[in-house]
Write a protein that holds these residues in place. Structure first.
Motif, mmCIF file in Angstrom:
data_model
loop_
_atom_site.group_PDB
_atom_site.id
_atom_site.type_symbol
_atom_site.label_atom_id
_atom_site.label_comp_id
_atom_site.label_asym_id
_atom_site.label_seq_id
_atom_site.Cartn_x
_atom_site.Cartn_y
_atom_site.Cartn_z
ATOM 1 N N MET A 55 -1.022 80.348 74.041
ATOM 2 C CA MET A 55 0.041 81.347 74.155
ATOM 3 C C MET A 55 0.223 81.754 75.610
ATOM 4 O O MET A 55 -0.730 81.936 76.349
ATOM 5 C CB MET A 55 -0.386 82.575 73.306
ATOM 6 C CG MET A 55 0.465 83.793 73.529
ATOM 7 S SD MET A 55 -0.299 85.302 72.891
ATOM 8 C CE MET A 55 -0.055 85.155 71.136
ATOM 9 N N LYS A 56 1.514 81.896 76.008
ATOM 10 C CA LYS A 56 1.786 82.330 77.386
ATOM 11 C C LYS A 56 1.926 83.846 77.413
ATOM 12 O O LYS A 56 2.608 84.436 76.567
ATOM 13 C CB LYS A 56 3.061 81.665 77.904
ATOM 14 C CG LYS A 56 2.773 80.278 78.479
ATOM 15 C CD LYS A 56 3.837 79.889 79.473
ATOM 16 C CE LYS A 56 4.682 78.752 78.932
ATOM 17 N NZ LYS A 56 5.791 78.421 79.820
ATOM 18 N N VAL A 57 1.271 84.474 78.397
ATOM 19 C CA VAL A 57 1.282 85.931 78.511
ATOM 20 C C VAL A 57 1.939 86.329 79.838
ATOM 21 O O VAL A 57 1.617 85.761 80.885
ATOM 22 C CB VAL A 57 -0.159 86.504 78.445
ATOM 23 C CG1 VAL A 57 -0.125 88.026 78.411
ATOM 24 C CG2 VAL A 57 -0.909 85.963 77.235
ATOM 25 N N PHE A 58 2.825 87.274 79.751
ATOM 26 C CA PHE A 58 3.566 87.761 80.915
ATOM 27 C C PHE A 58 2.879 89.035 81.392
ATOM 28 O O PHE A 58 2.804 90.023 80.654
ATOM 29 C CB PHE A 58 4.996 88.049 80.452
ATOM 30 C CG PHE A 58 5.962 88.404 81.530
ATOM 31 C CD1 PHE A 58 6.671 87.420 82.213
ATOM 32 C CD2 PHE A 58 6.197 89.742 81.848
ATOM 33 C CE1 PHE A 58 7.600 87.750 83.181
ATOM 34 C CE2 PHE A 58 7.125 90.075 82.823
ATOM 35 C CZ PHE A 58 7.826 89.080 83.494
ATOM 36 N N ILE A 59 2.335 89.038 82.611
ATOM 37 C CA ILE A 59 1.618 90.240 83.084
ATOM 38 C C ILE A 59 2.322 90.819 84.315
ATOM 39 O O ILE A 59 2.539 90.114 85.310
ATOM 40 C CB ILE A 59 0.139 89.928 83.435
ATOM 41 C CG1 ILE A 59 -0.531 89.116 82.297
ATOM 42 C CG2 ILE A 59 -0.650 91.214 83.700
ATOM 43 C CD1 ILE A 59 -1.932 88.608 82.643
ATOM 44 N N ALA A 60 2.661 92.103 84.234
ATOM 45 C CA ALA A 60 3.286 92.796 85.376
ATOM 46 C C ALA A 60 2.162 93.234 86.312
ATOM 47 O O ALA A 60 1.286 94.003 85.914
ATOM 48 C CB ALA A 60 4.065 93.999 84.874
ATOM 49 N N VAL A 61 2.155 92.704 87.533
ATOM 50 C CA VAL A 61 1.084 93.047 88.500
ATOM 51 C C VAL A 61 1.705 93.547 89.807
ATOM 52 O O VAL A 61 2.862 93.259 90.110
ATOM 53 C CB VAL A 61 0.143 91.850 88.778
ATOM 54 C CG1 VAL A 61 -0.726 91.540 87.569
ATOM 55 C CG2 VAL A 61 0.922 90.611 89.211
ATOM 56 N N ASP A 62 0.876 94.273 90.586
ATOM 57 C CA ASP A 62 1.402 94.841 91.828
ATOM 58 C C ASP A 62 1.168 93.985 93.067
ATOM 59 O O ASP A 62 1.790 94.206 94.099
ATOM 60 C CB ASP A 62 0.822 96.247 92.043
ATOM 61 C CG ASP A 62 1.700 97.307 91.369
ATOM 62 O OD1 ASP A 62 2.861 96.982 91.064
ATOM 63 O OD2 ASP A 62 1.215 98.432 91.142
ATOM 64 N N ASN A 63 0.220 93.017 92.983
ATOM 65 C CA ASN A 63 -0.028 92.172 94.160
ATOM 66 C C ASN A 63 -0.273 90.738 93.719
ATOM 67 O O ASN A 63 -0.378 90.456 92.521
ATOM 68 C CB ASN A 63 -1.203 92.720 94.982
ATOM 69 C CG ASN A 63 -2.467 92.866 94.153
ATOM 70 O OD1 ASN A 63 -2.419 92.906 92.924
ATOM 71 N ND2 ASN A 63 -3.596 92.927 94.813
ATOM 72 N N ASN A 64 -0.359 89.857 94.700
ATOM 73 C CA ASN A 64 -0.519 88.437 94.396
ATOM 74 C C ASN A 64 -1.936 88.010 94.781
ATOM 75 O O ASN A 64 -2.189 87.572 95.892
ATOM 76 C CB ASN A 64 0.534 87.656 95.198
ATOM 77 C CG ASN A 64 0.464 86.158 94.939
ATOM 78 O OD1 ASN A 64 -0.380 85.688 94.178
ATOM 79 N ND2 ASN A 64 1.351 85.414 95.570
ATOM 80 N N ASN A 65 -2.866 88.187 93.835
ATOM 81 C CA ASN A 65 -4.268 87.896 94.130
ATOM 82 C C ASN A 65 -4.926 87.219 92.926
ATOM 83 O O ASN A 65 -5.998 87.615 92.481
ATOM 84 C CB ASN A 65 -4.965 89.215 94.520
ATOM 85 C CG ASN A 65 -6.346 88.985 95.114
ATOM 86 O OD1 ASN A 65 -6.651 87.873 95.564
ATOM 87 N ND2 ASN A 65 -7.177 90.012 95.089
ATOM 88 N N GLY A 66 -4.251 86.228 92.391
ATOM 89 C CA GLY A 66 -4.782 85.492 91.246
ATOM 90 C C GLY A 66 -5.099 86.418 90.094
ATOM 91 O O GLY A 66 -4.364 87.382 89.842
ATOM 92 N N MET A 67 -6.208 86.139 89.410
ATOM 93 C CA MET A 67 -6.574 86.969 88.268
ATOM 94 C C MET A 67 -7.133 88.326 88.708
ATOM 95 O O MET A 67 -7.404 89.190 87.882
ATOM 96 C CB MET A 67 -7.580 86.234 87.377
ATOM 97 C CG MET A 67 -6.959 85.078 86.607
ATOM 98 S SD MET A 67 -5.497 85.583 85.652
ATOM 99 C CE MET A 67 -6.293 86.368 84.242
ATOM 100 N N ASP A 68 -7.336 88.496 90.028
ATOM 101 C CA ASP A 68 -7.771 89.806 90.535
ATOM 102 C C ASP A 68 -6.589 90.705 90.891
ATOM 103 O O ASP A 68 -6.773 91.817 91.379
ATOM 104 C CB ASP A 68 -8.684 89.614 91.765
ATOM 105 C CG ASP A 68 -10.004 88.956 91.375
ATOM 106 O OD1 ASP A 68 -10.552 89.335 90.317
ATOM 107 O OD2 ASP A 68 -10.453 88.047 92.102
ATOM 108 N N SER A 69 -5.380 90.209 90.664
ATOM 109 C CA SER A 69 -4.193 91.046 90.907
ATOM 110 C C SER A 69 -4.273 92.281 90.018
ATOM 111 O O SER A 69 -4.742 92.210 88.881
ATOM 112 C CB SER A 69 -2.916 90.276 90.550
ATOM 113 O OG SER A 69 -2.828 89.093 91.309
ATOM 114 N N LEU A 70 -3.813 93.406 90.569
ATOM 115 C CA LEU A 70 -3.884 94.658 89.810
ATOM 116 C C LEU A 70 -2.681 94.813 88.896
ATOM 117 O O LEU A 70 -1.545 94.550 89.300
ATOM 118 C CB LEU A 70 -3.949 95.852 90.773
ATOM 119 C CG LEU A 70 -5.206 95.906 91.651
ATOM 120 C CD1 LEU A 70 -5.036 96.929 92.764
ATOM 121 C CD2 LEU A 70 -6.434 96.217 90.793
ATOM 122 N N VAL A 71 -2.946 95.234 87.663
ATOM 123 C CA VAL A 71 -1.863 95.477 86.706
ATOM 124 C C VAL A 71 -0.924 96.530 87.304
ATOM 125 O O VAL A 71 -1.371 97.528 87.873
ATOM 126 C CB VAL A 71 -2.437 95.947 85.344
ATOM 127 C CG1 VAL A 71 -1.323 96.390 84.409
ATOM 128 C CG2 VAL A 71 -3.247 94.831 84.702
#
Lengths: 109, 283
Positions: A1-17
């Motif tokens: 399943m593809k999940v769309f995540i709204a994040v504030d920065n571009n830091n891979g999986m460490d990006s902040l929601v």
């Protein structure tokens, strides 16, 4: 399943929601089957005057996502997501990795 | 002759002035275009004879005919339509629709986009003596006053020879005000001698000049010790047509819905003269 995540920065999986859904800085698309990031892209609509929530929700539809993670969207974005059958999971802190871990049970159904 | 009364700052006395003008003019049409909070009726106490629901066209998608191609959604610059092919659904946001009709125009399928009518407000009509009274009242929650204002001005300002129309505008300098001033021949700007009054008057003057409208100033709550409006008017070469004194008596009457012409009957002559000068093109 593809999940769309709204994040504030571009830091891979460490990006902040993101703190806001439609006006988040970036969108991360994550594939729960391959357990990998599909893409991270900058929110081109972030500074638009209006219709941002609708455009972002439409983008999630076009990317073929089945779930979205982020803070509470506005009523219009919520309506688009609901009509597309995209499950909205509310999170407003932590990293993308933590969010995926936290919602894992709901992302497998 | 169409005279619009605008202000920039709110609470400077647009309705005080417009209703007093109407009561001094005798034969005229007073139109309350401050549709988000119309209050002219409180002073004119018209006999309301007609209430019309004002509607705008919005699209409805026929799900049996729609092919979910998305042409309408791509064409709509207001994002009032979303097409979701995977769930074979469409979402219409009527409050974002500007009734331009492009969705129906670009749709490749006959009859897939139909129009329905959405009520956005009410138009109330009546009389007070020889004054014809018209008021727009926007429904609560409607995001834009402009369609209702343009609906009223296009339907009820008939351009009847020599008839005087008095348009009571909303405050500010945004779209509803632009829509109100658009068809006017002259703009009366009501202000007060305070820094806030001046600041917003400057913006209003800029708007009126951008629109190429003739304008004059009315100072309400006038206090001869405060000359900031006078100084500004001299600088931008705008005439001060009238001064309404700062008076507790006028304020108290206003709070009870008593028009200016009843507290200061002598002003009737001044107001009539003022309208005469505008109509004659002397101002």
């Amino acid at each position: 399943m593809k999940v769309f995540i709204a994040v504030d920065n571009n830091n891979g999986m460490d990006s902040l929601v993101g703190e806001r859904f439609g006006r988040a800085g970036y969108f991360l698309i994550y594939d729960t089957v391959g357990d990998a990031i599909v893409s991270i892209e900058k929110n081109a609509y972030q500074n638009d005057a209006q219709g941002v929530g609708i455009k972002i929700a439409t983008l999630a539809v076009e990317k073929g996502c089945s779930a979205a993670i982020g803070p509470q969207p506005g009523p219009k974005a919520e309506e688009v997501l609901a009509n597309a059958g995209i499950k909205m999971l509310i999170a407003d802190k932590g990293t993308a990795r933590e969010a995926i871990q936290h919602f894992r049970p709901q992302l497998e159904t | 002759m169409i005279i619009a009364v605008a202000s920039g700052k709110g609470g400077t006395g647009k309705t005080l002035v417009t209703t007093a003008l109407a009561l001094s003019a005798g034969e005229c049409t007073y139109i309350d275009l401050d549709v988000e909070e119309p209050n002219g009726a409180i002073f004119l106490k018209p006999d309301i004879r007609e209430e019309i629901a004002y509607t705008v066209p919005v699209p409805v998608i026929d799900k049996d005919k729609c092919t979910f191609c998305g042409a309408c959604a791509r064409a709509c610059v207001y994002h009032a339509l979303v097409v979701i092919p995977i769930s074979r659904s469409t979402v219409v946001f009527p409050e974002l629709c500007h009734s331009c009709g492009v969705c129906g125009f670009v749709c490749p399928v006959e009859g897939a986009v139909r129009e329905t009518h959405r009520e956005i407000g009410k138009i109330r009509k009546g009389n007070r003596g020889s004054i014809q009274f018209i008021e727009g009242r926007l429904n609560i929650g409607q995001p834009s006053a402009v369609p209702l204002i343009s609906g009223i001005t296009s339907n009820y300002i008939t351009g009847e020879n020599g008839r005087l129309y008095l348009l009571d505008s909303s405050p500010g300098t945004a779209c509803p005000v632009v829509e109100t001033l658009k068809n006017s021949d002259y703009v009366l700007l009501v202000t007060e001698p305070t820094p806030f009054g001046l600041n917003d008057l400057e913006l209003a003057v800029e708007l009126v000049r951008d629109m190429g409208k003739k304008a004059g100033i009315i100072i309400n709550k006038d206090d001869e010790r405060q000359t900031l409006i006078d100084d500004f008017c001299r600088r931008v070469q705008l005439p001060i047509l009238l001064r309404i004194p700062y008076s507790l008596e006028i304020q108290e009457a206003y709070s009870r819905g008593i028009p200016l012409t009843e507290v200061r009957p002598v002003m009737k002559t001044q107001l009539k003269d003022l309208m005469g000068r505008i109509t004659d093109g002397r101002w």
